[in-house]
Motif scaffolding. Structure first.
Motif, PDB file in Angstrom:
ATOM      1  N   ASP A  16       0.859  -1.181   0.000  1.00  0.00           N
ATOM      2  CA  ASP A  16       0.000   0.000   0.000  1.00  0.00           C
ATOM      3  C   ASP A  16       0.890   1.224   0.000  1.00  0.00           C
ATOM      4  O   ASP A  16       1.733   1.391   0.884  1.00  0.00           O
ATOM      5  CB  ASP A  16      -0.902  -0.016   1.243  1.00  0.00           C
ATOM      6  N   VAL A  17       0.737   2.065  -1.020  1.00  0.00           N
ATOM      7  CA  VAL A  17       1.564   3.266  -1.159  1.00  0.00           C
ATOM      8  C   VAL A  17       0.622   4.444  -1.387  1.00  0.00           C
ATOM      9  O   VAL A  17      -0.207   4.416  -2.293  1.00  0.00           O
ATOM     10  CB  VAL A  17       2.545   3.146  -2.351  1.00  0.00           C
ATOM     11  N   PHE A  18       0.777   5.475  -0.545  1.00  0.00           N
ATOM     12  CA  PHE A  18      -0.101   6.638  -0.712  1.00  0.00           C
ATOM     13  C   PHE A  18       0.560   7.883  -0.149  1.00  0.00           C
ATOM     14  O   PHE A  18       1.516   7.803   0.616  1.00  0.00           O
ATOM     15  CB  PHE A  18      -1.472   6.405  -0.077  1.00  0.00           C
ATOM     16  N   LEU A  29       3.768   7.306   2.186  1.00  0.00           N
ATOM     17  CA  LEU A  29       3.739   6.164   3.098  1.00  0.00           C
ATOM     18  C   LEU A  29       3.776   4.883   2.284  1.00  0.00           C
ATOM     19  O   LEU A  29       3.000   4.711   1.337  1.00  0.00           O
ATOM     20  CB  LEU A  29       2.487   6.214   3.969  1.00  0.00           C
ATOM     21  N   ILE A  30       4.705   3.999   2.618  1.00  0.00           N
ATOM     22  CA  ILE A  30       4.846   2.711   1.956  1.00  0.00           C
ATOM     23  C   ILE A  30       4.719   1.640   3.030  1.00  0.00           C
ATOM     24  O   ILE A  30       5.552   1.565   3.933  1.00  0.00           O
ATOM     25  CB  ILE A  30       6.210   2.595   1.248  1.00  0.00           C
ATOM     26  N   HIS A  31       3.670   0.853   2.936  1.00  0.00           N
ATOM     27  CA  HIS A  31       3.427  -0.208   3.899  1.00  0.00           C
ATOM     28  C   HIS A  31       3.135  -1.495   3.153  1.00  0.00           C
ATOM     29  O   HIS A  31       2.491  -1.472   2.107  1.00  0.00           O
ATOM     30  CB  HIS A  31       2.237   0.126   4.811  1.00  0.00           C
ATOM     31  N   GLY A  32       3.600  -2.597   3.702  1.00  0.00           N
ATOM     32  CA  GLY A  32       3.304  -3.872   3.078  1.00  0.00           C
ATOM     33  C   GLY A  32       3.490  -5.004   4.053  1.00  0.00           C
ATOM     34  O   GLY A  32       4.090  -4.831   5.111  1.00  0.00           O
ATOM     35  N   ASN A  33       2.993  -6.164   3.662  1.00  0.00           N
ATOM     36  CA  ASN A  33       3.305  -7.342   4.448  1.00  0.00           C
ATOM     37  C   ASN A  33       4.712  -7.800   4.048  1.00  0.00           C
ATOM     38  O   ASN A  33       5.353  -7.202   3.179  1.00  0.00           O
ATOM     39  CB  ASN A  33       2.242  -8.434   4.283  1.00  0.00           C
ATOM     40  N   ILE A  74      -3.506  -3.600  -9.250  1.00  0.00           N
ATOM     41  CA  ILE A  74      -2.743  -4.525 -10.094  1.00  0.00           C
ATOM     42  C   ILE A  74      -1.498  -4.936  -9.316  1.00  0.00           C
ATOM     43  O   ILE A  74      -1.429  -6.037  -8.809  1.00  0.00           O
ATOM     44  CB  ILE A  74      -2.403  -3.916 -11.465  1.00  0.00           C
ATOM     45  N   GLU A  75      -0.526  -4.039  -9.198  1.00  0.00           N
ATOM     46  CA  GLU A  75       0.644  -4.332  -8.378  1.00  0.00           C
ATOM     47  C   GLU A  75       0.436  -3.900  -6.928  1.00  0.00           C
ATOM     48  O   GLU A  75       1.016  -4.478  -6.018  1.00  0.00           O
ATOM     49  CB  GLU A  75       1.896  -3.617  -8.921  1.00  0.00           C
ATOM     50  N   LEU A  76      -0.363  -2.880  -6.734  1.00  0.00           N
ATOM     51  CA  LEU A  76      -0.570  -2.283  -5.408  1.00  0.00           C
ATOM     52  C   LEU A  76      -1.991  -2.538  -4.927  1.00  0.00           C
ATOM     53  O   LEU A  76      -2.856  -2.950  -5.691  1.00  0.00           O
ATOM     54  CB  LEU A  76      -0.315  -0.774  -5.471  1.00  0.00           C
ATOM     55  N   SER A  77      -2.206  -2.210  -3.654  1.00  0.00           N
ATOM     56  CA  SER A  77      -3.562  -2.322  -3.107  1.00  0.00           C
ATOM     57  C   SER A  77      -4.498  -1.372  -3.842  1.00  0.00           C
ATOM     58  O   SER A  77      -4.065  -0.408  -4.485  1.00  0.00           O
ATOM     59  CB  SER A  77      -3.547  -1.966  -1.619  1.00  0.00           C
ATOM     60  N   ASN A  78      -5.755  -1.644  -3.733  1.00  0.00           N
ATOM     61  CA  ASN A  78      -6.756  -0.790  -4.365  1.00  0.00           C
ATOM     62  C   ASN A  78      -6.797   0.598  -3.735  1.00  0.00           C
ATOM     63  O   ASN A  78      -7.260   1.550  -4.346  1.00  0.00           O
ATOM     64  CB  ASN A  78      -8.124  -1.462  -4.296  1.00  0.00           C
ATOM     65  N   SER A  79      -6.279   0.732  -2.515  1.00  0.00           N
ATOM     66  CA  SER A  79      -6.285   2.024  -1.821  1.00  0.00           C
ATOM     67  C   SER A  79      -5.022   2.843  -2.084  1.00  0.00           C
ATOM     68  O   SER A  79      -4.861   3.926  -1.544  1.00  0.00           O
ATOM     69  CB  SER A  79      -6.436   1.793  -0.312  1.00  0.00           C
TER      70      SER A  79
END
Length: 106
Positions: A16-18, A29-33, A74-79
């Motif tokens: 998730d990048v926003f 902000l870059i967050h991921g599992n 596609i590569e990232l979360s929908n948010s």
């Protein structure tokens, strides 16, 4: 030279990048599992390690920079916001784009 022409779905796992507006400043902000963050790290290393000079001009013309589009859902979360990650230096010239300002030495 082996060159990956495929583009899309480079990220496994969740990422998730926003951009967040906090008072008077913007933050990316870059967050991921674990899988998502490792996948992003592998992509960044692939871009960093690429010898752009060895890529045929039909795939990466002189003056271009290797980059990847990371897209929501596609590569990232929908948010997420769409993100482009890529090289700063251009093939053939090594020049950076005009808006770049180096950090100040301390």
């Amino acid at each position: 030279m082996e060159y990956n022409l495929l583009k899309g779905n480079e990220i496994d796992g969740h990422l998730d990048v926003f951009i967040a507006q906090n008072d008077d400043k913007k933050e990316v902000l870059i967050h991921g599992n674990q899988e998502g963050l490792k996948s992003l790290a592998k992509l960044l290393l692939k871009i960093a390690d690429l010898n752009q000079e060895e890529v045929e001009d039909k795939y990466l013309p002189t003056g271009a920079r290797k980059h990847y589009h990371l897209r929501p859902n596609i590569e990232l979360s929908n948010s997420s916001d769409e993100v482009i990650v890529g090289r700063l230096d251009a093939k053939g010239t090594g020049e950076f784009y005009s808006r770049f300002k180096a950090k100040t030495e301390k």
